[in-house]
Design an enzyme around this catalytic site. Structure first.
Site, short mmCIF file in Angstrom:
data_model
loop_
_atom_site.label_atom_id
_atom_site.label_comp_id
_atom_site.label_asym_id
_atom_site.label_seq_id
_atom_site.Cartn_x
_atom_site.Cartn_y
_atom_site.Cartn_z
N ASP A 100 -35.44 -46.46 29.55
CA ASP A 100 -36.27 -45.81 30.58
C ASP A 100 -35.43 -45.24 31.70
O ASP A 100 -35.83 -44.28 32.37
CB ASP A 100 -37.29 -46.78 31.14
CG ASP A 100 -38.46 -46.88 30.19
OD1 ASP A 100 -38.32 -47.55 29.15
OD2 ASP A 100 -39.49 -46.23 30.46
N GLN B 174 -46.32 -52.59 21.63
CA GLN B 174 -45.92 -51.23 21.25
C GLN B 174 -45.18 -51.23 19.91
O GLN B 174 -45.22 -50.25 19.16
CB GLN B 174 -45.00 -50.61 22.32
CG GLN B 174 -45.70 -50.21 23.60
CD GLN B 174 -45.66 -51.31 24.65
OE1 GLN B 174 -45.59 -52.49 24.32
NE2 GLN B 174 -45.71 -50.95 25.92
N ARG C 230 -45.70 -44.32 37.43
CA ARG C 230 -44.84 -45.34 36.80
C ARG C 230 -43.43 -45.21 37.39
O ARG C 230 -42.82 -44.15 37.30
CB ARG C 230 -44.81 -45.18 35.27
CG ARG C 230 -46.20 -45.39 34.65
CD ARG C 230 -46.11 -45.68 33.17
NE ARG C 230 -45.63 -47.02 32.90
CZ ARG C 230 -45.24 -47.45 31.70
NH1 ARG C 230 -45.23 -46.62 30.68
NH2 ARG C 230 -44.84 -48.69 31.52
N ASN D 180 -34.92 -51.01 30.06
CA ASN D 180 -35.81 -50.70 28.93
C ASN D 180 -36.89 -51.79 28.88
O ASN D 180 -36.86 -52.73 29.68
CB ASN D 180 -35.02 -50.63 27.62
CG ASN D 180 -35.86 -50.09 26.47
OD1 ASN D 180 -36.51 -49.04 26.62
ND2 ASN D 180 -35.89 -50.77 25.34
N LYS D 181 -37.81 -51.65 27.95
CA LYS D 181 -38.94 -52.58 27.83
C LYS D 181 -38.50 -54.03 27.92
O LYS D 181 -37.51 -54.42 27.30
CB LYS D 181 -39.64 -52.32 26.49
CG LYS D 181 -40.83 -53.20 26.17
CD LYS D 181 -41.89 -53.21 27.24
CE LYS D 181 -42.41 -51.83 27.56
NZ LYS D 181 -43.20 -51.80 28.82
N ARG E 198 -47.24 -42.79 26.91
CA ARG E 198 -46.22 -43.72 27.39
C ARG E 198 -44.90 -43.37 26.70
O ARG E 198 -44.86 -42.56 25.79
CB ARG E 198 -46.63 -45.17 27.09
CG ARG E 198 -47.18 -45.31 25.68
CD ARG E 198 -46.84 -46.56 24.99
NE ARG E 198 -45.43 -46.79 24.89
CZ ARG E 198 -44.63 -46.23 23.99
NH1 ARG E 198 -45.08 -45.38 23.08
NH2 ARG E 198 -43.33 -46.50 23.98
N GLY E 199 -43.82 -44.06 27.16
CA GLY E 199 -42.49 -43.72 26.68
C GLY E 199 -41.89 -42.74 27.68
O GLY E 199 -42.56 -41.80 28.12
N ALA E 200 -40.63 -42.99 28.06
CA ALA E 200 -40.04 -42.25 29.19
C ALA E 200 -40.11 -40.72 29.04
O ALA E 200 -40.65 -40.04 29.92
CB ALA E 200 -38.61 -42.74 29.41
O1 MRU Z 1 -44.15 -49.24 28.87
P1 MRU Z 1 -43.74 -48.22 27.85
O2 MRU Z 1 -44.45 -48.40 26.55
O3 MRU Z 1 -43.81 -46.82 28.39
O4 MRU Z 1 -42.20 -48.54 27.60
C1 MRU Z 1 -41.47 -47.69 26.75
C2 MRU Z 1 -40.07 -48.13 26.50
O5 MRU Z 1 -39.60 -49.12 27.02
C3 MRU Z 1 -39.23 -47.23 25.62
O6 MRU Z 1 -38.24 -47.96 24.96
C4 MRU Z 1 -38.54 -46.15 26.49
O7 MRU Z 1 -39.46 -45.52 27.33
C5 MRU Z 1 -37.84 -45.16 25.67
S1 MRU Z 1 -38.95 -44.04 24.87
C6 MRU Z 1 -38.01 -42.98 23.94
#
Ligand code: MRU
Length: 318
Positions: A218, A177, A83, A228-229, A53-55
């Site tokens: 994201d 997270q 996603r 973002n999250k 996970r994470g962009a």
């Molecule tokens: O749902 P996730 O855990 O993939 O969400 C991740 C985030 O919101 C991060 O802040 C974002 O992807 C940046 S990662 C460098």
């Protein structure tokens, strides 16, 4: 499932012996478990279920997955659907789809992510005063990028320069997270931190206990609106109320010039079961912070400042 190739490293992805090894982030921090993916479907499943996970990291996982595909076109379509919010996923697939050597291209993107993270981390650290107390949300660390981390990379670089006193880590409901992953990474880096309930951030700011907020992204629209999250937007509103600088750290690949503003960014809706076990729930995984609440966007091409339409266009063109 295999054993960790190297204990203690924060490296979420490895391509070895014709397969992608994914560090299962659902099991962290209790267990370091690796999933061996030999097919595109297995990688797609890891992305969908947040094993990776994470962009930027899901973009890299998808790039490596294309190296496992017989039919690249169909594989890209499947991976793209896993996603919807993180633009790095589509971006990485576009980089690899017609590449003469997909694996080499994926490895190059991985190296470039390291370099971009390092560069933006140093630029972000320059924004820190002496002994700053910072707050971050979700996990934008090495686990989320496959590199040094974006928001967490900034924190690591600020710590290395002696400019960081402590990090407040939002636990990040509903999947934690922050409490599970960011706290784990900061512990490994030896950075003092305390996890707080998401709803504690406002009172911490009111008491003057937060000097900076740094989060990842994201997808960033052409006007500087940031997805973002979920939970990032209320933080930005509180930061505005209390005069706390609010920074977004992200590589240029997180900018989507085709999205004019935040309204054009698709927001992933996940299983209500992640929010409550039984009963009714609504589970948007991301929110959009309007550009006017963002103090600066820290990228490898520089710290972008308002007016974002101009600074973003320049960074993308460069
Ligand atoms: O749902 P996730 O855990 O993939 O969400 C991740 C985030 O919101 C991060 O802040 C974002 O992807 C940046 S990662 C460098």
């Amino acid at each position: 499932v295999t054993t960790a190739p190297e204990r203690g490293t924060v490296e979420p992805l490895r391509f070895e012996d014709g397969a992608l090894l994914v560090l299962d982030q659902r099991a962290l921090p209790a267990e370091e478990r690796w999933i061996r993916c030999a097919t595109v479907e297995q990688v797609a499943d890891c992305i969908r279920t947040l094993a990776v996970r994470g962009a930027p990291a899901i973009g890299l996982a998808a790039a490596y997955a294309l190296a496992l595909a017989d039919d690249r076109e169909a594989a890209a379509e499947l991976l793209r659907s896993t996603r919807p919010t993180a633009v790095n996923l589509a971006w990485a697939l576009d980089q690899c789809r017609d590449a003469p050597d997909v694996l080499e291209t994926a490895r190059r993107l991985h190296r470039e992510q390291h370099e971009a993270d390092r560069r933006l981390a140093e630029l972000g650290a320059e924004l820190f005063g002496e002994r700053s107390r910072a707050l971050t949300h979700c996990n934008a660390g090495a686990l989320a990028t496959g590199g040094y981390g974006t928001a967490c990379g900034v924190l690591r670089a600020a710590w290395a320069r002696g400019r960081l006193a402590e990090v407040w880590v939002d636990e990040t409901r509903p999947l934690l997270q922050g409490a599970r992953l960011t706290a784990w990474e900061l512990r490994q880096a030896g950075i003092p931190h305390r996890v707080v309930a998401d709803s504690a951030a406002g009172s911490l700011m009111a008491q003057g206990l937060v000097d900076r907020i740094v989060v990842g992204a994201d997808r960033i629209a052409a006007n500087g609106d940031v997805a973002n999250k979920v939970g990032t937007y209320p933080l930005a509103v509180l930061a505005d109320r209390h005069g706390v600088p609010f920074y977004v750290a992200a590589p240029v690949s997180t900018i989507d010039p085709a999205a004019p503003d935040g309204a054009a960014i698709p927001i992933e809706e996940r299983d209500p079961g992640e929010v409550v076990a039984g009963g009714n729930a609504f589970n948007p995984a991301f929110d959009v912070t309007p550009a006017e609440l963002v103090t600066g966007i820290v990228t490898e091409a520089g710290v972008l400042k308002p007016p974002y339409a101009e600074s973003i266009a320049k960074a993308v063109a460069a």
